[in-house]
Motif scaffolding. Structure first.
Motif, PDB file in Angstrom:
ATOM      1  N   UNK A  13       0.828  -1.205   0.000  1.00  0.00           N
ATOM      2  CA  UNK A  13       0.000   0.000   0.000  1.00  0.00           C
ATOM      3  C   UNK A  13       0.862   1.254   0.000  1.00  0.00           C
ATOM      4  N   UNK A  14       1.909   1.248   0.795  1.00  0.00           N
ATOM      5  CA  UNK A  14       2.766   2.417   0.946  1.00  0.00           C
ATOM      6  C   UNK A  14       3.536   2.720  -0.339  1.00  0.00           C
ATOM      7  N   UNK A  15       4.091   1.682  -0.951  1.00  0.00           N
ATOM      8  CA  UNK A  15       4.965   1.885  -2.102  1.00  0.00           C
ATOM      9  C   UNK A  15       4.241   1.900  -3.445  1.00  0.00           C
ATOM     10  N   UNK A  16       3.212   1.078  -3.597  1.00  0.00           N
ATOM     11  CA  UNK A  16       2.590   0.912  -4.906  1.00  0.00           C
ATOM     12  C   UNK A  16       1.252   1.643  -5.044  1.00  0.00           C
ATOM     13  N   UNK A  17       0.558   1.903  -3.949  1.00  0.00           N
ATOM     14  CA  UNK A  17      -0.761   2.529  -4.051  1.00  0.00           C
ATOM     15  C   UNK A  17      -0.871   3.815  -3.260  1.00  0.00           C
ATOM     16  N   UNK A  18       0.260   4.324  -2.792  1.00  0.00           N
ATOM     17  CA  UNK A  18       0.246   5.573  -2.051  1.00  0.00           C
ATOM     18  C   UNK A  18      -0.260   6.743  -2.877  1.00  0.00           C
ATOM     19  N   UNK A  19       0.150   6.806  -4.137  1.00  0.00           N
ATOM     20  CA  UNK A  19      -0.287   7.916  -4.986  1.00  0.00           C
ATOM     21  C   UNK A  19      -1.789   7.869  -5.232  1.00  0.00           C
ATOM     22  N   UNK A  20      -2.336   6.669  -5.413  1.00  0.00           N
ATOM     23  CA  UNK A  20      -3.783   6.533  -5.584  1.00  0.00           C
ATOM     24  C   UNK A  20      -4.509   6.993  -4.324  1.00  0.00           C
ATOM     25  N   UNK A  21      -4.015   6.564  -3.157  1.00  0.00           N
ATOM     26  CA  UNK A  21      -4.649   6.959  -1.897  1.00  0.00           C
ATOM     27  C   UNK A  21      -4.616   8.477  -1.719  1.00  0.00           C
ATOM     28  N   UNK A  22      -3.489   9.084  -2.018  1.00  0.00           N
ATOM     29  CA  UNK A  22      -3.380  10.543  -1.908  1.00  0.00           C
ATOM     30  C   UNK A  22      -4.326  11.238  -2.883  1.00  0.00           C
ATOM     31  N   UNK A  23      -4.407  10.735  -4.112  1.00  0.00           N
ATOM     32  CA  UNK A  23      -5.274  11.358  -5.115  1.00  0.00           C
ATOM     33  C   UNK A  23      -6.736  11.281  -4.697  1.00  0.00           C
ATOM     34  N   UNK A  24      -7.149  10.146  -4.148  1.00  0.00           N
ATOM     35  CA  UNK A  24      -8.527   9.997  -3.691  1.00  0.00           C
ATOM     36  C   UNK A  24      -8.825  10.945  -2.538  1.00  0.00           C
ATOM     37  N   UNK A  25      -7.884  11.030  -1.611  1.00  0.00           N
ATOM     38  CA  UNK A  25      -8.098  11.934  -0.467  1.00  0.00           C
ATOM     39  C   UNK A  25      -8.123  13.386  -0.924  1.00  0.00           C
ATOM     40  N   UNK A  26      -7.233  13.739  -1.852  1.00  0.00           N
ATOM     41  CA  UNK A  26      -7.213  15.116  -2.359  1.00  0.00           C
ATOM     42  C   UNK A  26      -8.518  15.475  -3.055  1.00  0.00           C
ATOM     43  N   UNK A  27      -9.192  14.454  -3.603  1.00  0.00           N
ATOM     44  CA  UNK A  27     -10.464  14.694  -4.278  1.00  0.00           C
ATOM     45  C   UNK A  27     -11.639  14.751  -3.297  1.00  0.00           C
ATOM     46  N   UNK A  28     -11.348  14.590  -1.990  1.00  0.00           N
ATOM     47  CA  UNK A  28     -12.388  14.727  -0.979  1.00  0.00           C
ATOM     48  C   UNK A  28     -12.998  13.428  -0.503  1.00  0.00           C
ATOM     49  N   UNK A  29     -12.430  12.282  -0.906  1.00  0.00           N
ATOM     50  CA  UNK A  29     -12.986  10.998  -0.503  1.00  0.00           C
ATOM     51  C   UNK A  29     -12.363  10.508   0.801  1.00  0.00           C
ATOM     52  N   UNK A  30     -13.105   9.665   1.503  1.00  0.00           N
ATOM     53  CA  UNK A  30     -12.657   9.058   2.755  1.00  0.00           C
ATOM     54  C   UNK A  30     -11.962   7.749   2.402  1.00  0.00           C
ATOM     55  N   UNK A  31     -10.657   7.669   2.663  1.00  0.00           N
ATOM     56  CA  UNK A  31      -9.862   6.516   2.256  1.00  0.00           C
ATOM     57  C   UNK A  31      -9.528   5.662   3.474  1.00  0.00           C
ATOM     58  N   UNK A  32      -9.829   4.372   3.384  1.00  0.00           N
ATOM     59  CA  UNK A  32      -9.528   3.412   4.438  1.00  0.00           C
ATOM     60  C   UNK A  32      -8.531   2.402   3.883  1.00  0.00           C
ATOM     61  N   UNK A  33      -7.369   2.281   4.513  1.00  0.00           N
ATOM     62  CA  UNK A  33      -6.329   1.358   4.076  1.00  0.00           C
ATOM     63  C   UNK A  33      -6.306   0.143   4.999  1.00  0.00           C
TER      64      UNK A  33
END
Length: 410
Positions: A13-33
């Motif tokens: 999650x940290x290395x491969x999907x961190x950018x996706x998680x950040x992009x979703x959060x920046x768009x206003x979504x609630x992200x649960x990892x």
């Protein structure tokens, strides 16, 4: 909107999907990892994400334990009112989708996305254990991926064909997205220096988890042959053993190779961009991949590539254009390709420039994020009247690049 990203390690999650998680959060979504416990969970929390430790054992084959995990996931999705569950790697993809199908009453989670990066040990290895598990995994795939609210994301056309021929999922529910993308700002070519013009040994790097399936035996055999030929080549290996994978190479074996003088083992590397910029060629003699991120990162750094003509790898390398393709499990051909790289510096430079151009056109992480959000939107639009759509979720132009230390390659 609540989006749950579920993987078999917090490192993934940290290395491969961190950018996706950040992009979703920046768009206003609630992200649960969600992932099993590990040292990268607190790092995710330090970035402001909610991270939950799952009671998951990657190596478990105990049916009762697996059922407990699926039920735990179902309860978590109910409690969190998850709108999208996105699982990565075979076990998480299957369990996440299956739990999502059972959650939130009869309707299930509105959008269930399963991303499989290659077919993994069960399908690529012919060991008795793998052959026994194969029909079980096929059955679970069919059960988990059923229903109109499910999509399967694959990383290369060969896997798309394989899944369709095996009847694991209806073809119209499969989407092709090339990997997790790469940050082309962070991964960039080295600046030329006066030292580059001085004669020195060619530096060749294999960045991967230490698995036999990554072609480590062939890499070592080719290195021995090239050393015997008198060529001045320095062989490097970056990565660590994966205790959760039956195909792992024991650390003692790697230590023996290093003691023999065949290669230098770097172990876990935090700053992969710096390492790529310090070498001349990147090699991955893998038996099969989803889409190898190590090759894409190296290409983004302007490096020529040598890899095998197998699914996943041949999506990154065009033979003679940005690198060389060789047959899998063929140390001789691998040695010949590396010898050609050693003997022709001008060709290396040309191929490295072509490699960078290909990544910018096809594998930039912003493209991957855009296409991933389009899959979410496609499923959520089924509810009718919801202002989703990929542009509503997060336009490509707004996708931000977030840098995190890069560790052991995939």
């Amino acid at each position: 909107m609540k989006i749950m990203l579920f993987a078999n390690t917090d490192w993934y999650l940290y290395n491969f999907r961190g950018s996706l998680a950040h992009a979703l959060r920046d768009a206003g979504h609630d992200v649960l990892l969600v992932s099993p416990a590990g040292p990268y969970g607190p790092k995710l929390q330090a970035q402001g994400f909610r991270w939950v430790s799952a009671p998951m054992d990657r190596c478990s084959l105990n049916p009762l334990r697996e059922l407990v995990l699926i039920n735990w996931l179902r309860q978590l999705m109910n409690r969190e009112a998850v709108d999208v569950v996105h699982g990565f790697t075979i076990k998480c993809a299957v369990y996440g989708s299956l739990a999502g199908r059972l959650a939130r009453g009869s309707g299930g989670v509105p959008a269930r996305v399963s991303a499989v990066a290659g077919l993994g040990y069960v399908f690529t290895n012919n060991a008795p254990k793998a052959r026994v598990l194969r029909p079980v995994v096929r059955g679970l795939f069919r059960l988990a991926l059923g229903g109109s609210r499910s999509r399967l994301v694959l990383q290369n056309p060969d896997d798309v064909t394989l899944f369709e021929q095996a009847g694991l999922i209806a073809p119209e529910r499969v989407r092709l997205i090339p990997g997790s993308g790469v940050d082309c700002v962070r991964f960039h070519p080295a600046e030329p220096t006066e030292a580059d013009a001085r004669p020195r040994s060619l530096r060749v790097l294999l960045p991967a988890r230490l698995l036999w399936d990554k072609g480590l035996a062939e890499y070592v055999a080719a290195a021995r042959a090239l050393r015997a030929s008198g060529r001045s080549i320095h062989f490097l290996l970056a990565g660590t053993p994966d205790a959760g994978n039956p195909a792992t190479v024991p650390e003692a074996t790697v230590r023996e190779w290093e003691a023999e003088g065949v290669l230098k083992w770097l172990g876990h590397v935090n700053d992969m961009p710096a390492l790529y910029r310090a070498v001349d060629v990147v090699v991955l003699p893998s038996y099969r991949e989803g889409l190898p991120k190590g090759l894409i990162e190296a290409a983004a750094c302007g490096l020529p590539l040598v890899t095998t003509d197998v699914p996943g790898c041949r999506e990154v390398v065009s033979d003679g254009v940005n690198g060389y393709l060789v047959p899998a499990k063929n140390a001789n051909a691998l040695a010949q390709a590396m010898a050609r790289m050693h003997d022709d510096p001008a060709e290396r430079q040309r191929m490295g420039a072509a490699a960078r151009a290909r990544v910018l056109a096809a594998f930039d992480e912003r493209i991957v994020i855009r296409d991933t959000l389009a899959v979410y939107a496609e499923l959520l639009d089924m509810d009718g009247g919801t202002p989703t759509g990929p542009q509503a979720l997060m336009p490509l132009s707004n996708a931000k690049t977030h840098t995190t230390p890069q560790g052991q390659p995939a």
